[in-house]
Design a protein around this motif. Structure first.
Motif, PDB file in Angstrom:
ATOM      1  N   ALA A   1     -33.090 -45.980   1.327  1.00 43.88           N
ATOM      2  CA  ALA A   1     -32.891 -46.103  -0.143  1.00 43.88           C
ATOM      3  C   ALA A   1     -33.572 -47.168  -0.498  1.00 43.88           C
ATOM      4  O   ALA A   1     -34.464 -47.129  -1.772  1.00 43.88           O
ATOM      5  CB  ALA A   1     -31.379 -46.222  -0.699  1.00 43.88           C
ATOM      6  N   ALA A   2     -33.778 -48.413   0.215  1.00 49.86           N
ATOM      7  CA  ALA A   2     -34.240 -49.421  -0.030  1.00 49.86           C
ATOM      8  C   ALA A   2     -36.092 -49.193  -0.016  1.00 49.86           C
ATOM      9  O   ALA A   2     -36.925 -49.820  -0.714  1.00 49.86           O
ATOM     10  CB  ALA A   2     -34.230 -50.699   0.969  1.00 49.86           C
ATOM     11  N   LEU A   3     -36.512 -48.542   1.146  1.00 47.17           N
ATOM     12  CA  LEU A   3     -37.717 -48.090   1.163  1.00 47.17           C
ATOM     13  C   LEU A   3     -38.122 -46.986  -0.007  1.00 47.17           C
ATOM     14  O   LEU A   3     -39.258 -47.213  -0.486  1.00 47.17           O
ATOM     15  CB  LEU A   3     -38.233 -47.265   2.612  1.00 47.17           C
ATOM     16  CG  LEU A   3     -39.362 -46.660   2.562  1.00 47.17           C
ATOM     17  CD1 LEU A   3     -40.448 -47.668   2.964  1.00 47.17           C
ATOM     18  CD2 LEU A   3     -39.324 -45.515   3.726  1.00 47.17           C
TER      19      LEU A   3
ATOM     20  N   LEU B   1     -36.415 -35.383  -3.669  1.00 46.43           N
ATOM     21  CA  LEU B   1     -36.752 -36.486  -4.237  1.00 46.43           C
ATOM     22  C   LEU B   1     -35.669 -37.563  -3.635  1.00 46.43           C
ATOM     23  O   LEU B   1     -34.655 -37.442  -4.597  1.00 46.43           O
ATOM     24  CB  LEU B   1     -37.408 -36.668  -5.430  1.00 46.43           C
ATOM     25  CG  LEU B   1     -38.873 -36.252  -5.571  1.00 46.43           C
ATOM     26  CD1 LEU B   1     -39.246 -36.217  -6.968  1.00 46.43           C
ATOM     27  CD2 LEU B   1     -39.965 -36.738  -4.742  1.00 46.43           C
ATOM     28  N   ALA B   2     -35.847 -38.912  -3.266  1.00 47.30           N
ATOM     29  CA  ALA B   2     -34.796 -39.924  -3.191  1.00 47.30           C
ATOM     30  C   ALA B   2     -34.623 -40.419  -4.687  1.00 47.30           C
ATOM     31  O   ALA B   2     -35.709 -40.331  -5.218  1.00 47.30           O
ATOM     32  CB  ALA B   2     -34.956 -40.998  -2.278  1.00 47.30           C
ATOM     33  N   PRO B   3     -33.600 -40.980  -5.233  1.00 50.95           N
ATOM     34  CA  PRO B   3     -32.372 -41.188  -4.622  1.00 50.95           C
ATOM     35  C   PRO B   3     -31.465 -39.845  -4.622  1.00 50.95           C
ATOM     36  O   PRO B   3     -30.466 -39.973  -3.810  1.00 50.95           O
ATOM     37  CB  PRO B   3     -31.821 -42.352  -5.412  1.00 50.95           C
ATOM     38  CG  PRO B   3     -32.464 -42.163  -6.656  1.00 50.95           C
ATOM     39  CD  PRO B   3     -33.740 -41.400  -6.657  1.00 50.95           C
TER      40      PRO B   3
ATOM     41  N   LEU C   1     -28.814 -38.683   1.289  1.00 50.69           N
ATOM     42  CA  LEU C   1     -27.118 -38.740   1.525  1.00 50.69           C
ATOM     43  C   LEU C   1     -27.167 -40.276   2.164  1.00 50.69           C
ATOM     44  O   LEU C   1     -27.653 -40.622   3.048  1.00 50.69           O
ATOM     45  CB  LEU C   1     -26.821 -37.985   2.896  1.00 50.69           C
ATOM     46  CG  LEU C   1     -27.430 -36.587   2.727  1.00 50.69           C
ATOM     47  CD1 LEU C   1     -26.868 -35.776   3.724  1.00 50.69           C
ATOM     48  CD2 LEU C   1     -26.509 -35.894   1.517  1.00 50.69           C
ATOM     49  N   THR C   2     -26.229 -40.947   1.484  1.00 54.84           N
ATOM     50  CA  THR C   2     -25.941 -42.362   1.961  1.00 54.84           C
ATOM     51  C   THR C   2     -24.556 -42.371   2.197  1.00 54.84           C
ATOM     52  O   THR C   2     -23.609 -42.388   1.371  1.00 54.84           O
ATOM     53  CB  THR C   2     -26.292 -43.216   0.881  1.00 54.84           C
ATOM     54  OG1 THR C   2     -25.849 -42.939  -0.451  1.00 54.84           O
ATOM     55  CG2 THR C   2     -27.891 -43.595   0.575  1.00 54.84           C
TER      56      THR C   2
ATOM     57  N   TRP D   1     -24.499 -57.760   4.351  1.00 56.89           N
ATOM     58  CA  TRP D   1     -25.746 -57.098   4.346  1.00 56.89           C
ATOM     59  C   TRP D   1     -26.660 -56.687   3.442  1.00 56.89           C
ATOM     60  O   TRP D   1     -26.863 -55.224   3.258  1.00 56.89           O
ATOM     61  CB  TRP D   1     -25.350 -55.757   5.532  1.00 56.89           C
ATOM     62  CG  TRP D   1     -24.651 -56.314   6.735  1.00 56.89           C
ATOM     63  CD1 TRP D   1     -23.466 -56.125   7.152  1.00 56.89           C
ATOM     64  CD2 TRP D   1     -25.123 -57.455   7.829  1.00 56.89           C
ATOM     65  NE1 TRP D   1     -23.005 -56.785   8.331  1.00 56.89           N
ATOM     66  CE2 TRP D   1     -24.106 -57.594   8.712  1.00 56.89           C
ATOM     67  CE3 TRP D   1     -26.216 -58.102   7.912  1.00 56.89           C
ATOM     68  CZ2 TRP D   1     -24.321 -58.348   9.784  1.00 56.89           C
ATOM     69  CZ3 TRP D   1     -26.326 -59.112   9.047  1.00 56.89           C
ATOM     70  CH2 TRP D   1     -25.410 -59.209   9.962  1.00 56.89           C
ATOM     71  N   PRO D   2     -27.150 -57.352   2.699  1.00 57.31           N
ATOM     72  CA  PRO D   2     -28.004 -57.057   1.627  1.00 57.31           C
ATOM     73  C   PRO D   2     -29.314 -56.408   2.107  1.00 57.31           C
ATOM     74  O   PRO D   2     -29.670 -56.955   3.272  1.00 57.31           O
ATOM     75  CB  PRO D   2     -28.451 -58.222   0.755  1.00 57.31           C
ATOM     76  CG  PRO D   2     -28.130 -59.213   1.588  1.00 57.31           C
ATOM     77  CD  PRO D   2     -26.947 -58.817   2.608  1.00 57.31           C
ATOM     78  N   CYS D   3     -29.425 -55.172   1.809  1.00 58.71           N
ATOM     79  CA  CYS D   3     -30.583 -54.509   2.386  1.00 58.71           C
ATOM     80  C   CYS D   3     -32.006 -54.071   1.794  1.00 58.71           C
ATOM     81  O   CYS D   3     -32.046 -53.607   0.778  1.00 58.71           O
ATOM     82  CB  CYS D   3     -29.959 -52.888   2.764  1.00 58.71           C
ATOM     83  SG  CYS D   3     -30.773 -52.047   3.832  1.00 58.71           S
ATOM     84  N   SER D   4     -32.797 -54.788   2.357  1.00 60.51           N
ATOM     85  CA  SER D   4     -34.200 -54.545   1.810  1.00 60.51           C
ATOM     86  C   SER D   4     -35.228 -55.386   2.747  1.00 60.51           C
ATOM     87  O   SER D   4     -34.772 -56.069   3.547  1.00 60.51           O
ATOM     88  CB  SER D   4     -34.611 -55.079   0.393  1.00 60.51           C
ATOM     89  OG  SER D   4     -34.520 -56.419   0.205  1.00 60.51           O
TER      90      SER D   4
END
Ligand SMILES: Cc1cc2nc3c(=O)[nH]c(=O)nc-3n(C[C@H](O)[C@H](O)[C@H](O)COP(=O)(O)OP(=O)(O)OC[C@H]3O[C@@H](n4cnc5c(N)ncnc54)[C@H](O)[C@@H]3O)c2cc1C
Length: 487
Positions: free
Chosen positions: A61-63, A186-188, A192-193, A207-210
């Motif tokens: 999702a971050a990507l 297309l994300a989002p 599937l998260t 864990w902030p994710c980027s």
């Protein structure tokens, strides 16, 4: 191609490399000058469950977010890699596909088949090196064999010279239009998260994710922590390590980027000792992946086959007490509760809980390995397996079976004031420093004044350490004897 024909697009497949910078596949695709399609195929065979499933979903999702800031999209079709990519390549009229290499058995198998199928259809495949400092097959003994001892392997790896320099993020990505039939991917919406387990209550905040976050963590580590890495890395009560393993796992940062930044910090500080120690840990990461590359069943097979005959106890109640942090040994319980709540555990404590499970509780290391794999945010098929085999004494270059960590001694040495234990085992928080490692020694008077009742407020130890150690050593002696008789 005539002057009026638009150039064919190229496709970049992302897998465990969710970043824009130092991403050789993306870099080469952009350098082709052709429009670029970016995709992450959600293939069940390659998507782990548990906390790591959640983490990889966050990273994808971050990507997608980072690509959308560049005016593009991440396609996230769901299904088996081969037919999905063939469909996508055909629908978009792709001329080339780029990816960064995988070294796990399923990934390798999927990629080999995909490369053959694409090549057969006239699509050119470019597979690049991104995950490790050195490709697993490049460091070999004089006889051309894989190394079995880390120090010898590391010496040989260093002789190859410094790892390649990381690549910058592309300045601009010229995106190709999404082919009809793939707009739904297309994300989002299509991504599937997986959710976190309910009891992983602190993982999201930990864990902030980027990609940006990974860089900030690295910079903070180099500024504030690297200077005492050699002394503090074993201390769970201090901020002594980088905390980068989940970011490495999801490829939000690369080992080469970390290496280069550490070298630059060393040039500023002149601190060779701490830098080398830290870089050698990245070496252990490569060493683990080299093992998985050559021994694809390392997560399930004893690399020392004499352990195939080990009469494990595999006591189900003891295993549950271990997973729940109710063994009565404070450092073990603190670690297991930290793991459950946050998805991580300090490396020293990982070693202690693994030794305790395999040697004091005589539980097959594979059960511990599976539990860690479900619960770790950095769950990594190579590193988890190598380290479990190291702790259990079943692996190559492993700690020998007879080295049995004493969880009390380890606790007194590495968490002397009990600060780490107090964080994760709140029922022990009021105990004096000396007794926090051995709460069963609290006497009646102190018990009354603290309202702490050993065996009630906090469990009695589930095994006697001395007795359990003697049994473990005896089992091993018998195993060795039987092994020698059979040979
Ligand atoms: C039983 C057990 C299971 C483990 N399972 C995993 C796992 O699934 N995934 C994982 O990434 N690590 C695993 N480790 C290794 C280690 O505990 C973690 O890499 C480390 O705690 C991560 O914290 P850090 O990023 O702050 O490490 P730092 O000390 O800052 O080290 C930097 C990097 O070096 C690598 N590294 C450090 N220690 C090791 C090691 N012992 N083996 C291989 N690489 C290492 C990691 O990539 C780490 O991010 C395991 C260790 C044990 C004892």
């Amino acid at each position: 191609m005539t002057a009026s024909t638009p150039p064919a697009p190229v496709l970049v497949l992302f897998r465990d490399d969710f970043r824009l910078s130092d991403n050789p596949a993306l870099h080469a695709a952009c350098a082709s000058g052709q429009p670029v399609l970016c995709a992450f195929v959600q293939d069940d065979a390659c998507m782990p469950q548990g906390v790591i499933g959640w983490w990889l979903g966050q990273a994808a999702a971050a990507l997608a977010d980072a690509l959308s800031q560049q005016g593009g999209v991440l396609l996230t079709p769901h299904g088996e890699t081969l037919p999905v990519v063939l469909d996508l390549a055909k629908a978009a009229g792709v001329s080339d596909v780029f990816w960064n290499r995988r070294y796990d058995p399923v990934g390798k198998e999927r990629d080999t088949a995909l490369k053959a199928a694409l090549t057969e259809r006239g699509v050119t495949v470019h597979s690049l090196s991104a995950r490790l400092l050195h490709e697993p097959w490049t460091v070999r003994t004089g006889a051309g064999q894989p190394y079995r001892i880390f120090t010898a392997w590391w010496r040989a790896a260093r002789e190859l010279g410094e790892p390649g320099r990381p690549l910058p993020a592309p300045q601009e990505i010229r995106f190709a239009p999404v082919p009809r039939g793939f707009k739904k991917d297309l994300a989002p919406g299509a991504l599937l998260t997986p959710a976190l387990p309910d009891d992983a209550t602190q993982a999201a905040q930990y864990w902030p994710c980027s990609e940006e976050q990974a860089r900030t963590i690295l910079e903070d580590f180099l500024d504030d922590t690297l200077a005492h890495y050699d002394t503090d890395r074993d201390r769970p009560d201090r901020e002594g390590t980088s905390g980068l393993s989940p970011y490495l796992r999801a490829g939000l940062i690369s080992a080469r980027q970390i290496w280069q930044a550490a070298r630059q910090a060393e040039a500023r500080s002149g601190d060779h000792l701490n830098t080398e120690k830290f870089l050698s840990e990245l070496g252990w990461r490569d060493f683990g992946w080299m093992q998985l590359f050559y021994e694809p069943d390392i997560p399930t097979r004893n690399l020392r086959s004499e352990f195939d005959q080990m009469p494990w106890e595999n006591d189900a109640e003891a295993f549950t007490a271990w997973t729940e942090g109710r063994t009565g040994y404070p450092l073990v319980d603190a670690g297991m509760r930290e793991l459950r709540a946050t998805g991580t555990m300090h490396n020293r404590v990982r070693m202690v809980v693994a030794s305790f499970l395999t040697k004091h509780l005589l539980t097959d290391w594979r059960k511990g390995e599976r539990w860690f794999y479900e619960r770790l945010v950095d769950a990594d098929p190579a590193l988890n397996a190598m380290n479990w085999q190291w702790c259990a004494g079943t692996g190559i270059d492993a700690s020998p079976w007879f080295r049995i960590f004493n969880p009390v001694g380890q606790s007194e040495k590495f968490d002397p004031s009990g600060a780490y234990i107090r964080t994760w085992v709140p029922e022990l928080a009021g105990l004096p420093d000396k007794l926090i490692h051995t709460p069963w020694k609290v006497d009646a008077a102190l018990s009354r004044s603290l309202r702490f009742v050993p065996g009630k407020t906090y469990p009695h130890p589930i095994v006697d350490l001395k007795q359990a150690r003697a049994i473990a050593l005896e089992r091993y002696r018998t195993l060795k004897k039987d092994d020698q008789t059979q040979n």
